[in-house]
Design a protein around this motif. Structure first.
Motif, short mmCIF file in Angstrom:
data_model
loop_
_atom_site.label_atom_id
_atom_site.label_comp_id
_atom_site.label_asym_id
_atom_site.label_seq_id
_atom_site.Cartn_x
_atom_site.Cartn_y
_atom_site.Cartn_z
N ILE A 228 0.97 -3.83 -6.12
CA ILE A 228 -0.22 -4.68 -6.11
C ILE A 228 0.16 -6.12 -5.82
O ILE A 228 -0.51 -6.81 -5.05
N ALA B 124 -4.73 2.47 -12.82
CA ALA B 124 -4.33 1.42 -11.88
C ALA B 124 -5.45 1.03 -10.93
O ALA B 124 -5.49 -0.09 -10.43
N THR B 125 -6.37 1.95 -10.68
CA THR B 125 -7.50 1.66 -9.80
C THR B 125 -8.27 0.45 -10.30
O THR B 125 -8.72 -0.39 -9.51
N GLN C 175 -4.42 -8.11 -8.27
CA GLN C 175 -4.28 -8.45 -6.86
C GLN C 175 -5.05 -9.72 -6.48
O GLN C 175 -4.55 -10.55 -5.72
N ALA D 57 2.35 1.91 -3.42
CA ALA D 57 1.32 2.41 -4.33
C ALA D 57 1.02 3.89 -4.08
O ALA D 57 0.81 4.65 -5.03
N GLY E 4 -0.99 -8.22 -2.60
CA GLY E 4 -1.73 -9.46 -2.80
C GLY E 4 -1.05 -10.64 -2.12
O GLY E 4 -1.71 -11.49 -1.50
N ASN F 50 0.83 -1.21 0.00
CA ASN F 50 0.00 0.00 0.00
C ASN F 50 0.86 1.26 0.00
O ASN F 50 0.54 2.24 -0.69
N TYR G 269 -6.45 -3.29 -10.05
CA TYR G 269 -6.30 -4.01 -8.79
C TYR G 269 -7.02 -5.35 -8.79
O TYR G 269 -6.47 -6.38 -8.38
N THR G 270 -8.27 -5.34 -9.26
CA THR G 270 -9.06 -6.58 -9.25
C THR G 270 -8.43 -7.64 -10.12
O THR G 270 -8.39 -8.83 -9.76
N HIS H 227 -6.18 1.52 -5.05
CA HIS H 227 -7.31 0.66 -4.69
C HIS H 227 -8.44 1.53 -4.13
O HIS H 227 -8.16 2.55 -3.47
#
Length: 223
Positions: A124, A184-185, A192, A34, A128, A31, A188-189, A43
């Protein structure tokens, strides 16, 4: 013999806590990395925390603690079965860990080039990896995960649907408050979650191997 068995169980418990704390450290580090390149997007939860920091001060990690504790309180009244010691530790520690790494000031700075996307990709993956570690420890779901599980229970939505619903809502609030939403938002899914799943499977297997080894040792002692 009893002392041997008790010692074995104690060792397993210590390993779980060590794994949990290491997972929090990696998650907080991811975090923090990032945040250093937040202009490429964060995120959804960090988008909100950064927006609150920009508006009201304190630190990004402090807002992470506040939001985590709020979710724990809500989950307590809606689905307290998901609240365990690890839930509180998660809510209380990840924010300060992230702030600590930011305070050390050794993380890569934004370059305003394609390198920043490489940096956030690494962030990320690290987060993760850490998430899989602390969940594998089995000390309880994080406050955000517990909250989404409680939403899933109350609404009969699947966990993934509840996650999309909650994180979309949080993202909208963060965006309205001026939080860093960009490419990048939405990565994440896609990045990560698979890393998290691989990490979780790996550390679950590792714990299982260790437990089987301890069990085999106990059986050999009995024999």
């Amino acid at each position: 013999m009893d002392s041997f068995l008790f010692g074995g169980n104690k060792q397993v418990k210590v390993i779980h806590y060590v794994l949990f704390l290491l997972g929090l450290i990696f998650f907080g580090l991811g975090n923090a990395i990032a945040v250093k390149v937040k202009h490429v997007g964060l995120h959804p939860w960090e988008v909100l925390n950064v927006a609150l920091y920009q508006h009201f001060g304190l630190t990004i990690g402090t807002w992470g603690v506040i939001s985590g504790l709020v979710l724990v309180i809500i989950s307590y009244f809606t689905a307290r079965k998901y609240i365990r010691i690890g839930t509180f530790l998660n809510a209380l520690l990840i924010g300060p860990i992230m702030d600590f790494f930011l305070w050390l000031d050794f993380l890569p700075e934004a370059t305003n080039s394609w390198v920043d996307y490489l940096i956030v990709f690494c962030a990320i993956v690290i987060a993760g990896f850490g998430g899989g570690m602390y969940v594998a420890a089995g000390l309880g779901a994080g406050p955000r995960d517990g909250f989404m599980l409680s939403i899933s229970n109350k609404t009969k939505l699947s966990v993934s649907q509840a996650r999309i619903l909650v994180e979309s809502f949080i993202l909208i609030i963060g965006f309205i408050l001026g939080g860093p939403v960009f490419i990048a938002t939405f990565l994440y899914t896609f990045i990560q979650s698979p890393v998290f799943q691989k990490s979780l499977s790996f550390f679950n297997s590792l714990i299982e191997v260790y437990k089987n080894r301890k069990k085999q040792i106990r059986e050999d002692v009995y024999l």
